[in-house]
Scaffold this motif. Structure first.
Motif, PDB file in Angstrom:
ATOM      1  N   ALA A  70       0.767  -1.282  -0.172  1.00 24.19           N
ATOM      2  CA  ALA A  70       0.134   0.304   0.086  1.00 24.19           C
ATOM      3  C   ALA A  70       0.813   1.378   0.082  1.00 24.19           C
ATOM      4  O   ALA A  70       0.426   2.520  -0.461  1.00 24.19           O
ATOM      5  CB  ALA A  70      -0.856  -0.108   1.304  1.00 24.19           C
ATOM      6  N   ASP A  71       1.975   1.023   0.460  1.00 23.96           N
ATOM      7  CA  ASP A  71       3.056   2.246   0.644  1.00 23.96           C
ATOM      8  C   ASP A  71       3.605   2.657  -0.858  1.00 23.96           C
ATOM      9  O   ASP A  71       4.456   3.374  -0.820  1.00 23.96           O
ATOM     10  CB  ASP A  71       3.980   2.099   1.603  1.00 23.96           C
ATOM     11  N   TYR A  72       3.444   1.808  -1.717  1.00 19.77           N
ATOM     12  CA  TYR A  72       4.302   2.106  -2.879  1.00 19.77           C
ATOM     13  C   TYR A  72       3.184   2.243  -4.058  1.00 19.77           C
ATOM     14  O   TYR A  72       2.061   1.612  -4.187  1.00 19.77           O
ATOM     15  CB  TYR A  72       5.201   0.615  -3.363  1.00 19.77           C
ATOM     16  N   SER A  73       3.487   3.102  -5.168  1.00 22.60           N
ATOM     17  CA  SER A  73       2.671   3.226  -6.144  1.00 22.60           C
ATOM     18  C   SER A  73       2.818   2.287  -7.340  1.00 22.60           C
ATOM     19  O   SER A  73       3.739   1.395  -7.084  1.00 22.60           O
ATOM     20  CB  SER A  73       3.133   4.568  -6.679  1.00 22.60           C
ATOM     21  N   GLY A  74       1.823   2.079  -8.034  1.00 18.21           N
ATOM     22  CA  GLY A  74       1.722   1.237  -9.260  1.00 18.21           C
ATOM     23  C   GLY A  74       3.072   1.076 -10.120  1.00 18.21           C
ATOM     24  O   GLY A  74       3.508   0.277 -10.211  1.00 18.21           O
ATOM     25  N   GLU A  75       3.694   2.376 -10.527  1.00 20.79           N
ATOM     26  CA  GLU A  75       4.821   2.765 -11.275  1.00 20.79           C
ATOM     27  C   GLU A  75       5.892   1.797 -10.306  1.00 20.79           C
ATOM     28  O   GLU A  75       6.683   1.231 -11.051  1.00 20.79           O
ATOM     29  CB  GLU A  75       5.016   4.006 -11.564  1.00 20.79           C
ATOM     30  N   GLU A  76       5.943   2.146  -8.993  1.00 17.82           N
ATOM     31  CA  GLU A  76       7.209   1.897  -8.193  1.00 17.82           C
ATOM     32  C   GLU A  76       7.103  -0.048  -8.184  1.00 17.82           C
ATOM     33  O   GLU A  76       8.089  -0.781  -8.270  1.00 17.82           O
ATOM     34  CB  GLU A  76       7.279   2.184  -6.881  1.00 17.82           C
ATOM     35  N   ILE A  77       5.858  -0.386  -7.992  1.00 17.41           N
ATOM     36  CA  ILE A  77       5.646  -1.878  -8.195  1.00 17.41           C
ATOM     37  C   ILE A  77       5.912  -2.567  -9.401  1.00 17.41           C
ATOM     38  O   ILE A  77       6.732  -3.520  -9.522  1.00 17.41           O
ATOM     39  CB  ILE A  77       4.232  -2.170  -7.535  1.00 17.41           C
ATOM     40  N   ARG A  78       5.540  -2.058 -10.407  1.00 17.24           N
ATOM     41  CA  ARG A  78       5.807  -2.216 -11.770  1.00 17.24           C
ATOM     42  C   ARG A  78       7.371  -2.380 -12.042  1.00 17.24           C
ATOM     43  O   ARG A  78       7.978  -3.234 -12.700  1.00 17.24           O
ATOM     44  CB  ARG A  78       5.100  -1.147 -12.943  1.00 17.24           C
ATOM     45  N   HIS A  79       7.922  -1.443 -11.574  1.00 11.23           N
ATOM     46  CA  HIS A  79       9.511  -1.384 -11.728  1.00 11.23           C
ATOM     47  C   HIS A  79      10.216  -2.604 -10.974  1.00 11.23           C
ATOM     48  O   HIS A  79      11.207  -3.272 -11.577  1.00 11.23           O
ATOM     49  CB  HIS A  79      10.033  -0.126 -11.231  1.00 11.23           C
ATOM     50  N   MET A  80       9.829  -2.891  -9.884  1.00 12.27           N
ATOM     51  CA  MET A  80      10.135  -4.001  -8.899  1.00 12.27           C
ATOM     52  C   MET A  80       9.836  -5.465  -9.974  1.00 12.27           C
ATOM     53  O   MET A  80      10.696  -6.315  -9.924  1.00 12.27           O
ATOM     54  CB  MET A  80       9.558  -4.035  -7.468  1.00 12.27           C
ATOM     55  N   VAL A  81       8.765  -5.558 -10.394  1.00  7.12           N
ATOM     56  CA  VAL A  81       8.429  -6.619 -11.331  1.00  7.12           C
ATOM     57  C   VAL A  81       9.185  -6.608 -12.391  1.00  7.12           C
ATOM     58  O   VAL A  81       9.813  -7.917 -12.770  1.00  7.12           O
ATOM     59  CB  VAL A  81       7.039  -6.638 -11.680  1.00  7.12           C
ATOM     60  N   GLU A  82       9.527  -5.631 -13.237  1.00  3.48           N
ATOM     61  CA  GLU A  82      10.129  -5.769 -14.346  1.00  3.48           C
ATOM     62  C   GLU A  82      11.819  -5.835 -13.892  1.00  3.48           C
ATOM     63  O   GLU A  82      12.456  -6.666 -14.888  1.00  3.48           O
ATOM     64  CB  GLU A  82      10.146  -4.603 -15.176  1.00  3.48           C
ATOM     65  N   LEU A  83      12.277  -5.332 -13.090  1.00  3.22           N
ATOM     66  CA  LEU A  83      13.536  -5.649 -12.689  1.00  3.22           C
ATOM     67  C   LEU A  83      13.683  -7.273 -12.364  1.00  3.22           C
ATOM     68  O   LEU A  83      14.990  -7.799 -12.480  1.00  3.22           O
ATOM     69  CB  LEU A  83      14.135  -4.724 -11.269  1.00  3.22           C
ATOM     70  N   THR A  84      12.803  -7.763 -11.671  1.00  2.00           N
ATOM     71  CA  THR A  84      12.881  -9.249 -11.193  1.00  2.00           C
ATOM     72  C   THR A  84      13.139  -9.976 -12.479  1.00  2.00           C
ATOM     73  O   THR A  84      14.095 -10.686 -12.420  1.00  2.00           O
ATOM     74  CB  THR A  84      11.412  -9.721 -10.755  1.00  2.00           C
ATOM     75  N   LEU A  85      12.422  -9.871 -13.548  1.00  2.47           N
ATOM     76  CA  LEU A  85      12.594 -10.450 -14.961  1.00  2.47           C
ATOM     77  C   LEU A  85      13.960 -10.089 -15.598  1.00  2.47           C
ATOM     78  O   LEU A  85      14.775 -10.785 -15.944  1.00  2.47           O
ATOM     79  CB  LEU A  85      11.576 -10.347 -15.818  1.00  2.47           C
ATOM     80  N   GLU A  86      14.304  -8.868 -15.102  1.00  2.00           N
ATOM     81  CA  GLU A  86      15.756  -8.493 -15.701  1.00  2.00           C
ATOM     82  C   GLU A  86      16.709  -9.136 -14.877  1.00  2.00           C
ATOM     83  O   GLU A  86      17.654  -9.572 -15.518  1.00  2.00           O
ATOM     84  CB  GLU A  86      15.881  -6.882 -15.771  1.00  2.00           C
ATOM     85  N   MET A  87      16.651  -9.505 -13.707  1.00  2.00           N
ATOM     86  CA  MET A  87      17.574 -10.039 -12.895  1.00  2.00           C
ATOM     87  C   MET A  87      17.622 -11.468 -13.380  1.00  2.00           C
ATOM     88  O   MET A  87      18.778 -12.054 -13.449  1.00  2.00           O
ATOM     89  CB  MET A  87      17.050 -10.139 -11.316  1.00  2.00           C
ATOM     90  N   LYS A  88      16.377 -12.180 -13.606  1.00  4.49           N
ATOM     91  CA  LYS A  88      16.403 -13.744 -14.063  1.00  4.49           C
ATOM     92  C   LYS A  88      17.387 -13.458 -15.320  1.00  4.49           C
ATOM     93  O   LYS A  88      17.898 -14.713 -15.690  1.00  4.49           O
ATOM     94  CB  LYS A  88      14.847 -13.832 -14.174  1.00  4.49           C
ATOM     95  N   ARG A  89      16.947 -12.758 -16.525  1.00  5.69           N
ATOM     96  CA  ARG A  89      17.464 -12.753 -17.699  1.00  5.69           C
ATOM     97  C   ARG A  89      18.928 -12.817 -17.723  1.00  5.69           C
ATOM     98  O   ARG A  89      19.841 -13.481 -18.318  1.00  5.69           O
ATOM     99  CB  ARG A  89      16.910 -11.468 -18.700  1.00  5.69           C
TER     100      ARG A  89
END
Length: 314
Positions: free
Chosen positions: A15-34
């Motif tokens: 709840a403390d994070y914006s949709g943009e911030e959560i989206r960035h965490m999600v996309e960085l997750t897949l970048e870390m995996k790649r």
């Protein structure tokens, strides 16, 4: 988005994070995996950093993936339980947080009560990250959103059906993350086991703004109709053993089996945060079958932890 605005922040709930911030965490997750599969086994952004793992509850995925994540970021972990620290002899959470802040660069805490996290965050001068509480499990939700993006190619507009315990801590984090990212979430649960009203209220409001939706129903077949993702969790969480018999009775009609998955339609995948109580909330034919994204989902915990830690740890 400037990455610097995330540095040093607590992560108690999404709840403390914006949709943009959560989206960035999600996309960085897949970048870390790649990057991992491209041969970058170590990305040393936490070189010289120490992360404390303070666990009041046992763990397989959270502990191991965190220890490996910190190592792959070039850092070091210190694993602690209350019985191994002065917390077990009555030292306050506040005093513990003050002291650990002098030794560590971040604390990931897996606690029985969400209030413990809030107390720790009030007195810590380093990031406090929720590794699971009775209220939410935000690291799981980041990995889950990454898995959905990986499998479906999108988040906005995805229909996610959660079937089972409406008061589940993982569901609470899925509601917070999914509503901010524009998912359509339908929860099938008995009327007696609804989500936390504060979290549900936030999710309903945020979903209106993001173009998503949140709905609570009692019929699992209604929930899964046309779903992209069918998700469930154990019916009896750690610490709920005294109510196990009643919860199993209420949730028996909510088992995810082949019949329910077939009712969802051909595009549905199955997700479960694990551990699974096979034969209870899910059958073997589903968790081991062609619908299952569970093992990729479990792996993505590792990459999600790398993403979050690399963003938050100063």
């Amino acid at each position: 988005m400037s990455l610097h605005r995330l540095r040093g922040r607590h992560l108690l709930w999404l709840a403390d994070y914006s949709g943009e911030e959560i989206r960035h965490m999600v996309e960085l997750t897949l970048e870390m995996k790649r990057r991992y599969y491209a041969g970058e086994r170590v990305i040393p952004v936490l070189r010289g950093r120490s992360v404390g793992l303070l666990f009041e509850k046992p763990s397989t995925r959270t502990r191991i993936s965190l220890e490996v994540a910190v190592a792959q970021l070039g850092g070091h972990t210190v694993y602690m339980t209350p019985s191994e620290t002065q917390l077990g002899r009555g030292e306050t959470v506040a005093d513990t947080a003050r002291v650990l802040s002098r030794y560590l660069d971040a604390i990931v805490a897996r606690v029985k009560s969400h209030k413990t996290l809030e107390e720790m965050a009030r007195h810590a001068s380093i990031p406090v990250i929720n590794g699971l509480s009775d209220l939410t499990h935000p690291l799981q939700a980041i990995a889950d959103m990454a898995t959905i993006l990986e499998k479906k190619g999108r988040l906005k507009g995805v229909k996610l059906a959660f079937v089972g315990d409406g008061a589940d801590n993982v569901l609470h984090s899925l509601l917070l993350a999914g509503s901010k990212l524009g998912l359509h979430i339908t929860v099938a649960t008995p009327p007696q086991i609804r989500p936390d009203e504060r979290i549900l209220s936030i999710a309903l409001k945020v979903a209106e703004e993001s173009g998503g939706s949140v709905e609570i129903v009692s019929d699992p077949y209604e929930a899964v109709s046309g779903a992209d993702v069918v998700y469930t969790d154990v019916w009896v969480s750690m610490g709920q053993e005294s109510m196990a018999e009643e919860k199993v009775r209420l949730l028996k009609p909510y088992q995810v089996n082949a019949k329910l998955m077939e009712a969802a339609g051909g595009r549905a995948i199955f997700m479960h945060c694990l551990p699974a109580k096979r034969g209870q909330e899910v059958t073997d034919e589903v968790i081991d079958g062609p619908w299952s994204a569970v093992w990729d989902q479990a792996e993505n915990r590792l990459h999600a932890h790398k993403a979050v830690l690399s963003l938050l740890v100063p």
